[in-house]
Design an enzyme around this catalytic site. Sequence first.
Site, short mmCIF file in Angstrom:
data_model
loop_
_atom_site.label_atom_id
_atom_site.label_comp_id
_atom_site.label_asym_id
_atom_site.label_seq_id
_atom_site.Cartn_x
_atom_site.Cartn_y
_atom_site.Cartn_z
CB ALA B 44 -1.14 -0.24 1.40
CE LYS B 104 10.69 7.77 17.02
NZ LYS B 104 10.58 7.69 15.07
CD GLU B 128 15.55 -5.42 17.33
OE1 GLU B 128 15.63 -4.61 17.98
OE2 GLU B 128 15.38 -6.85 18.03
CB VAL B 131 14.56 0.84 20.07
CG1 VAL B 131 15.31 2.20 21.01
CG2 VAL B 131 12.68 1.30 20.41
CB ILE B 135 21.08 -1.71 17.65
CG1 ILE B 135 21.65 -0.13 16.50
CG2 ILE B 135 22.17 -2.29 18.26
CD1 ILE B 135 22.02 0.95 17.69
CG ASP B 200 13.18 9.79 17.63
OD1 ASP B 200 12.13 9.73 16.97
OD2 ASP B 200 14.01 8.86 18.28
CE LYS B 204 14.28 5.94 18.07
NZ LYS B 204 15.13 7.24 16.99
#
Lengths: 428, 428
Positions: B44, B104, B128, B131, B135, B200, B204
Site C-alpha cells: 500500500a 515508535k 525491533e 528503537v 541494532i 523521539d 524510544k
Amino acid sequence: VVQQVKVGFLGCGTVGSEAVRILRDRSDAIRRYTGVDLGVARVAVRDPGKDRDLPSDWLTTDAESVVADPEVAVVVELMGGLDPAGELVAAALRSGKPVVTANKELVSKRGGELLDLAEKANVDFLFEAAVGGGIPLIRPIAESLAGEDIRRVMGIVNGTTNYILTRMTEEGGSFDDILADAQRLGYAEADPSADVDGHDAAQKAAILASLAFGTRVHADDVFTEGIRGVSGEDIEMARRLGYVVKPLAVCEFVDGDEVSVRVHPAMLPDTHPLANVRLSMNAVFVEGTSAGEQMFYGAGAGGGPTAIAVVGDIVDAARNLVQGARGPHMSRPALHPVRDITRIDNEFYLRLEVVDRPGVLAALAGAFGDNGVSIKSLIQEGHGDDAEIVLVTHTCAESDMRETLVELASLDSVEEVAAVIRVLGEDE
Amino acid sequence: VVQQVKVGFLGCGTVGSEAVRILRDRSDAIRRYTGVDLGVARVAVRDPGKDRDLPSDWLTTDAESVVADPEVAVVVELMGGLDPAGELVAAALRSGKPVVTANKELVSKRGGELLDLAEKANVDFLFEAAVGGGIPLIRPIAESLAGEDIRRVMGIVNGTTNYILTRMTEEGGSFDDILADAQRLGYAEADPSADVDGHDAAQKAAILASLAFGTRVHADDVFTEGIRGVSGEDIEMARRLGYVVKPLAVCEFVDGDEVSVRVHPAMLPDTHPLANVRLSMNAVFVEGTSAGEQMFYGAGAGGGPTAIAVVGDIVDAARNLVQGARGPHMSRPALHPVRDITRIDNEFYLRLEVVDRPGVLAALAGAFGDNGVSIKSLIQEGHGDDAEIVLVTHTCAESDMRETLVELASLDSVEEVAAVIRVLGEDE
C-alpha cells in the site's frame, strides 16, 4: 494455562549453580514476562557430597539418568569437553529433548551434526553462552540480522588475552610478568595455553563464522596465532603509530563463496570501537551491507554473565517446546570453503633489527618490491647496534608477505625480523 | 516442505523499499538459513504513480485491502503516526495476522493494547525497528536477557542530537550553527523539534523501559528535556572536568517497585563506553545484576539498517506463524509505576554567573547546605563581570536541586544560573 517445563542440568559448577539460582529466584518474573513456568528436576554432578544449596533428591552422579528422566523436558549441558558431553547431548536430542549448552568446544567441533539431530527431532539446540558469555550474540546474529548480508565479524572473544594486552598497553609490562600477575589474580589459568595460544578464541571464531555466513566451520579449520610473541616494544610502537594491539577473532566473507576465519593479535586504529574494549571485557563488531557497523559489548565470561545466556536459551527452548516449535539456527548451511590464510590480504606491521649503514633502505625496498608488497609508512629508529626499521605495508596477500619475510631474512643488512603483526580495521 | 509466507506492506518509503529489496534479493539465503520462504504480496502506497522498481499489480492506495487480502499472511506497517496506522495494525492482529512495525509512536502509545490483541490472536506484534534502527535491542533484551535482573538502561537513541552534540564537542560550534549545518546535510529535519526537544527519544525510552522491566510505560509518562539549552561553554567545561555531554534516554528500576524513565542531556565520564559513541551512531548500555554491563552499538536510523530490523522481525513472525507459535514479548507486564522526576537522584553540574566579591562562596554554600545538597567539586573562573562558578554536586534528589536553584536565584551574589546538567555514569 501456563505449562511447567522442568530442566535437567548436566554439570553444576559456577555457571550451573548460578543458572539454577536464577531459575529459582526469578521464576515469577520469568513466568510473567515470557509465559514459561520453569523448574529444575535433576542435576548431575561429579561430587554429590559437595556443599550446595540444592535439594539432595535433585542430585545424581549419573548424567545419563538425567537425560533419560521423563520429568526432564530440557537438558542443559555444562560439563564442557567433547566426551561424554557429546554423546549425552546427542542422546537428549535424539529423544526429542531440546538442549542448551555453553560448550564451545562441542559446538565448534560437532555443532553441525548436533544441529542436524535437533532439526530431525524438531527441537532446539541452543548455545548463546558458548561465545561472549552473557553478551547476546548468537540470537542477534542468527535472528535479528537474518536478512543482513554480513561481510565481516571481528571480535575480542577471549578475556584473558585482552586483559594481558590491555595491561601491557597501559602499564608497559612484559608478557611474562603480566601473565604471571593475571594468573595470581585469577584472570588466567595455571596452564594458560588455551587462552594465550588462541585455541579458545578459535573455537568461538568457528561458531561466529558459521552463524554469520550460514555455513559450518570446524574449530580445526581456524588459523590460530597466539599472543606470546607480542612485545612491549611493539605495543609502544603501535601507540605511536595510532594503533592498539588487540587479540582478534576475524571472520570474513571473501570473493563470493569462501570465508576466512582466523585468530591472531592485530593492530587496530585507536579510534576503532574495539580499541576501547579494555581488560577482560569482550566485544564483537559486525559489518554488513545494509545495517553497516554494529558492536555487541559485555563481560565474556564468569558465572553470572554466562548463566544469563544459559537461562535466556532455556526460556527460548522451553517456549518453543511447549508450542511444538523450533528456532531458526543454522538449519541448512551453505558450506562455504574456508580460504587458506596464505590467500588472505592484510596490512602488516613489521619491526626489523638492521645494520646501521648506508644502503639498508634500498636493500629492504628491493625485498618488498620483488614480492609486490608496497610500504605505506616507515620509521627508522636508533643507531649502531640498536638500529631498527618499523614499517606498515599497504594491503597484500599473506603469501606475498611470507615471501618478503624470507627475502628480508636473507639480507646481510637485516639482523632479525623482530615482529610481524597484522593491521586491521582501516577504511579501504 | 518449506511453506511460503507472503508479506503485505503498509507504506513503502525508504525503509519499505529497502525491506522489499532485501526480501527479493536475499530470499534464497533467508530460506536456506531460517527455513522460511518469504514473498511480497501487496504494497500500500500513497502515490502509486511514483517510480518504483515493483510489479504494478502489487501496488494499491487502499491499505485496508492489504490487511484484508487473504494472500497476505504477515503485515508490515511502515506508515508511521497513530492514525490510521493504529487501526490497521489492530485490524490485522484481530484477524490473526502477525504485525511487524517500525512505528515508535504507535508502540510507545498503544503498544500495551496491541500486544494484548496479539496475545489473544496468538500471533506476534514485533517492533525491533522502532528503537535503535538496525541494532538488535528488542530481541536481545526480551529474549536473551529474559533471566536478567536489569537495573538500568542508558541509551543514545536519537542520532540527530548525538550528531549535533558530537560536532559541538569536536568543533566547538554553537547549537544554532551546528543545527543549521545538520539540516543542510540531512542529519536534522527542517522542523527539528521531535529530535532536539527529545520527543523521539522519549518514545524510544518508553519502549526500552517497558521491555527491560517487564512493564508498560507510555511515551507521555517520560520526563523529557531537549538539548537546546546545552552551550558550547558547558561542553568545553565538561571536557575539562573529564566528562562528555550526551543526549541520553535513561530507564532505571528504583527501590523495588518503581521505574524512572527520562530523556535529557547528561554528562558522562569520558571513559564511559557511551562517551565514544559519535555523530549519528546509537548505542544502548544495559546494566544488570548477573551479566553486568553490556552495550549494543550501531546505526540508529536510515533505510538500510531499519530495513534489516524489519526483515529480522518478518522472518521471526513468519517462522512462528508457520509453526503456530508466538514470541515472548511483554506478555504479562508487572505495571510498575513511573516515579516522578522530582524524586529521582542524580549528580548535577551547575554553572553560575556570580558577582566577583568576597563572601560569594559562603552564600552559595549556604544555599546548598540548606537543601541537603553537598558539593563534590568546584571551580571558580574569571573575574569581574565574567566571574563564574562551576560545580558538580554529590548525588541528590531532583526536588532538593530545584529548591537549591530557587534559593541560588534569590542570592544577590548570583547573577544567573547559566546551566544545570545532570551527571551520570559514575561508579557509586
